[in-house]
Design a protein around this motif. Sequence first.
Motif, PDB file in Angstrom:
ATOM      1  N   LEU A  22      30.248  11.481   7.902  1.00  0.00           N
ATOM      2  CA  LEU A  22      29.495  10.785   8.803  1.00  0.00           C
ATOM      3  C   LEU A  22      28.604  11.502   9.813  1.00  0.00           C
ATOM      4  N   PRO A  23      27.785  11.165  10.668  1.00  0.00           N
ATOM      5  CA  PRO A  23      26.617  12.083  11.442  1.00  0.00           C
ATOM      6  C   PRO A  23      27.556  12.859  12.543  1.00  0.00           C
ATOM      7  N   ASP A  24      28.500  12.102  12.967  1.00  0.00           N
ATOM      8  CA  ASP A  24      29.336  12.805  13.851  1.00  0.00           C
ATOM      9  C   ASP A  24      30.773  13.323  13.483  1.00  0.00           C
ATOM     10  N   GLY A  25      30.622  13.678  12.032  1.00  0.00           N
ATOM     11  CA  GLY A  25      31.886  14.265  11.482  1.00  0.00           C
ATOM     12  C   GLY A  25      32.618  13.667  10.308  1.00  0.00           C
ATOM     13  N   SER A  26      33.338  14.231   9.854  1.00  0.00           N
ATOM     14  CA  SER A  26      34.229  13.454   8.680  1.00  0.00           C
ATOM     15  C   SER A  26      35.487  12.687   9.197  1.00  0.00           C
ATOM     16  N   ILE A  27      35.300  11.539   8.756  1.00  0.00           N
ATOM     17  CA  ILE A  27      36.371  10.270   9.400  1.00  0.00           C
ATOM     18  C   ILE A  27      36.941   9.765   8.146  1.00  0.00           C
ATOM     19  N   GLN A  28      38.268   9.176   8.285  1.00  0.00           N
ATOM     20  CA  GLN A  28      38.716   8.161   7.307  1.00  0.00           C
ATOM     21  C   GLN A  28      38.104   6.820   7.533  1.00  0.00           C
ATOM     22  N   VAL A  29      37.273   6.262   6.819  1.00  0.00           N
ATOM     23  CA  VAL A  29      37.137   4.659   6.987  1.00  0.00           C
ATOM     24  C   VAL A  29      38.036   3.831   6.334  1.00  0.00           C
ATOM     25  N   ASP A  30      37.880   2.702   6.416  1.00  0.00           N
ATOM     26  CA  ASP A  30      38.852   1.516   5.819  1.00  0.00           C
ATOM     27  C   ASP A  30      37.698   1.297   4.592  1.00  0.00           C
ATOM     28  N   GLU A  31      38.373   1.367   3.271  1.00  0.00           N
ATOM     29  CA  GLU A  31      37.874   1.070   2.126  1.00  0.00           C
ATOM     30  C   GLU A  31      38.549   0.075   1.301  1.00  0.00           C
ATOM     31  N   ALA A  32      37.804  -0.916   0.742  1.00  0.00           N
ATOM     32  CA  ALA A  32      38.286  -1.982  -0.021  1.00  0.00           C
ATOM     33  C   ALA A  32      37.687  -2.231  -1.374  1.00  0.00           C
ATOM     34  N   ALA A  42      19.651   8.665  10.894  1.00  0.00           N
ATOM     35  CA  ALA A  42      18.483   7.768  11.424  1.00  0.00           C
ATOM     36  C   ALA A  42      19.243   6.391  11.851  1.00  0.00           C
ATOM     37  N   LEU A  43      20.484   6.014  11.195  1.00  0.00           N
ATOM     38  CA  LEU A  43      21.057   4.643  11.627  1.00  0.00           C
ATOM     39  C   LEU A  43      21.803   4.828  12.957  1.00  0.00           C
ATOM     40  N   TYR A  44      22.592   5.954  12.983  1.00  0.00           N
ATOM     41  CA  TYR A  44      23.261   6.264  14.266  1.00  0.00           C
ATOM     42  C   TYR A  44      22.079   6.569  15.653  1.00  0.00           C
ATOM     43  N   ASN A  45      20.993   7.007  15.265  1.00  0.00           N
ATOM     44  CA  ASN A  45      19.931   7.172  16.417  1.00  0.00           C
ATOM     45  C   ASN A  45      19.403   5.672  16.582  1.00  0.00           C
ATOM     46  N   GLY A  46      19.455   4.903  15.600  1.00  0.00           N
ATOM     47  CA  GLY A  46      18.887   3.707  16.011  1.00  0.00           C
ATOM     48  C   GLY A  46      19.940   2.555  16.561  1.00  0.00           C
ATOM     49  N   PHE A  94      24.301   7.531   2.514  1.00  0.00           N
ATOM     50  CA  PHE A  94      24.600   7.869   3.920  1.00  0.00           C
ATOM     51  C   PHE A  94      24.129   9.214   4.216  1.00  0.00           C
ATOM     52  N   ASN A  95      24.301  10.281   3.562  1.00  0.00           N
ATOM     53  CA  ASN A  95      23.668  11.574   3.982  1.00  0.00           C
ATOM     54  C   ASN A  95      21.999  11.245   4.008  1.00  0.00           C
ATOM     55  N   LYS A  96      21.458  10.374   3.452  1.00  0.00           N
ATOM     56  CA  LYS A  96      19.978  10.372   3.719  1.00  0.00           C
ATOM     57  C   LYS A  96      19.692   9.399   4.796  1.00  0.00           C
ATOM     58  N   HIS A  97      20.556   8.509   5.262  1.00  0.00           N
ATOM     59  CA  HIS A  97      20.188   7.560   6.051  1.00  0.00           C
ATOM     60  C   HIS A  97      21.129   7.348   7.359  1.00  0.00           C
ATOM     61  N   VAL A 129      31.021   8.170  19.131  1.00  0.00           N
ATOM     62  CA  VAL A 129      32.309   8.525  18.138  1.00  0.00           C
ATOM     63  C   VAL A 129      32.572   7.611  17.143  1.00  0.00           C
ATOM     64  N   SER A 130      32.816   7.815  15.818  1.00  0.00           N
ATOM     65  CA  SER A 130      33.018   7.112  14.737  1.00  0.00           C
ATOM     66  C   SER A 130      34.673   7.173  14.595  1.00  0.00           C
ATOM     67  N   THR A 131      35.149   6.032  14.036  1.00  0.00           N
ATOM     68  CA  THR A 131      36.595   6.050  13.812  1.00  0.00           C
ATOM     69  C   THR A 131      37.027   4.635  13.017  1.00  0.00           C
ATOM     70  N   SER A 132      37.863   4.621  12.303  1.00  0.00           N
ATOM     71  CA  SER A 132      38.284   3.272  11.894  1.00  0.00           C
ATOM     72  C   SER A 132      39.840   2.931  12.184  1.00  0.00           C
ATOM     73  N   ASN A 133      40.208   3.661  13.180  1.00  0.00           N
ATOM     74  CA  ASN A 133      41.645   3.942  13.835  1.00  0.00           C
ATOM     75  C   ASN A 133      41.473   2.657  14.835  1.00  0.00           C
ATOM     76  N   ASN A 134      42.347   1.426  14.794  1.00  0.00           N
ATOM     77  CA  ASN A 134      42.072   0.534  15.949  1.00  0.00           C
ATOM     78  C   ASN A 134      42.656   1.048  17.379  1.00  0.00           C
ATOM     79  N   TYR A 135      43.865   1.826  17.408  1.00  0.00           N
ATOM     80  CA  TYR A 135      44.186   2.400  18.547  1.00  0.00           C
ATOM     81  C   TYR A 135      43.357   3.515  19.087  1.00  0.00           C
ATOM     82  N   GLU A 136      42.669   4.234  18.255  1.00  0.00           N
ATOM     83  CA  GLU A 136      41.827   5.268  18.817  1.00  0.00           C
ATOM     84  C   GLU A 136      40.559   4.625  19.292  1.00  0.00           C
TER      85      GLU A 136
END
Length: 508
Positions: free
Chosen positions: A417-427, A501-505, A495-498, A447-454
């Motif tokens: 992701l734009p702010d670093g590599s994280i583990q997302v929830d995937e389904a 711009a999404l995070y800035n928006g 996501f590399n392309k967009h 900051v991006s995260t998929s951890n509810n506690y963080e």
Amino acid sequence: MSAESVLGRADARAGMWVVGLFFLALLYVYHATALSMVAIWARSETFAHGFLILPISLWLIYIRWDEIATVRPQPNLFLSALLLPVGLVWLVAALVDVQVLQQLALVAMVIVGTWSVLGIRLGRMLAFPLLFLFFAVPMGQGLVAPMMEYTATSTVWLIEMTGIPVYREGLFFTLPSGRWSVVEACSGVRYIIASVTVGTLYAYLTYRSMWRRALFVLVSAIVPVFANSARAYIIVMLGHLSDMSIATGADHLVYGWVFFGLVVFVLFWLGSFFREDQRAETRGAVAQGQDKSVVTDAAVAIVVAGLVAVAAAAVAPLMATMVVADKGGVQQQSLDFPDAAGDWTSVRGSSWRWLPPSRLAGQRSAFYQRDGVVMGLYVQFDDGLFENAEVVGSSGLFTLEDSWERVLQQGKYNVALPDGSIQVDEAQLRGRGSELLVWSWYLIGSVSTSNNYEAKILQLKTSVGINGPGIYRVVLAMPMVSSLEATREQMQRFFNKHGEALYNGLQP
């Protein structure tokens, strides 16, 4: 009855009256937290027993009143100081919208305040009735998802051991006679909660040694787990053997509770063989060695202790009104989605009907297409329409019980992701004519995260202005292409392309 005994019983009654008034004062000061508990009891069958907890605690005190009344209250103002850290826990939980922690803190205040008014000796005698109040807190929802998975796995295994062919997709499985699914009501969590609650009460009334009580409570928690698998297996077999004519509708819930009732009956029957309730319980001298000089001042000391307890408990709500806590709550209504970049083009919508489930009213979406494949980008936020709505807690929510989509598999996946590599929830979802791969995570401040506690920690920082404003859930969805890895690769390229711009928006 001696004059000292009469005065002692009068002091005990005075102590109970002050405790009652302290309890009412807590309900007034923390009325929102108390009402949140009542609302859950009223709407959830799993936690409907909450209405009975306080009456049961009062009954437990009543049946021992003759013994309790022989101990004169000895208020302890130092215990009132413990209300301050408990109140701080409530305050932090309020800032990050963790209702269950607020409710636990409220019950803890009841217990600590009671001990401070009545003293340690009476507090020990009332320990179980007071601690039993924690069962009024509606908690245990975190067990639903793993218990649904366990129930599906164990039920399918039992069916296979019976020799019946079965095909499983996530929480759905198909037999030659029909299709079944494991929903929240089938998880067995309500059976576990009911069994532990009743089992704890039974252990207290039936046994005296702590190891027997602890062992019976442990058994009360374990037995429903296996009993629920047996219940699910029996219901499926009833439906299969009857050509889906019985146990396929609301009646299977009735069968489930009947089976659970039999299991609890057998559990209590076996436990009765080791009962100790008829054994004389040895307690320390309760009315001897008391200082007669404190009799005349006891009522005043009790009232002062009650007032100090109320004042200490009221500090946290007062601080809550003073703290500037925006909590990232109401978000901007119009979000700037990125323009299509590279060989992607913007389109008006998608061919699938799936929408990411939300606990909020605020949601915006945009769609992009490349080589005939549509990418869906969703952003969820709190727009202030729903009271007590929150983003955090929904990252792993992909379907509802009554939806057409099925979760074939769910887990974590590492994404850049734009702010670093994280583990997302995937389904991986299968719906009406479509099979989707979905990623979900939070963007809190920067900051991006998929951890509810963080995410809750980040939300707290946002509340006090450390992390920057904005709390969002970002969801990316795409139809499955040739393989899982190929789909992941295309989503990452998008996501590399967009992404930047999404995070800035999303920044206010």
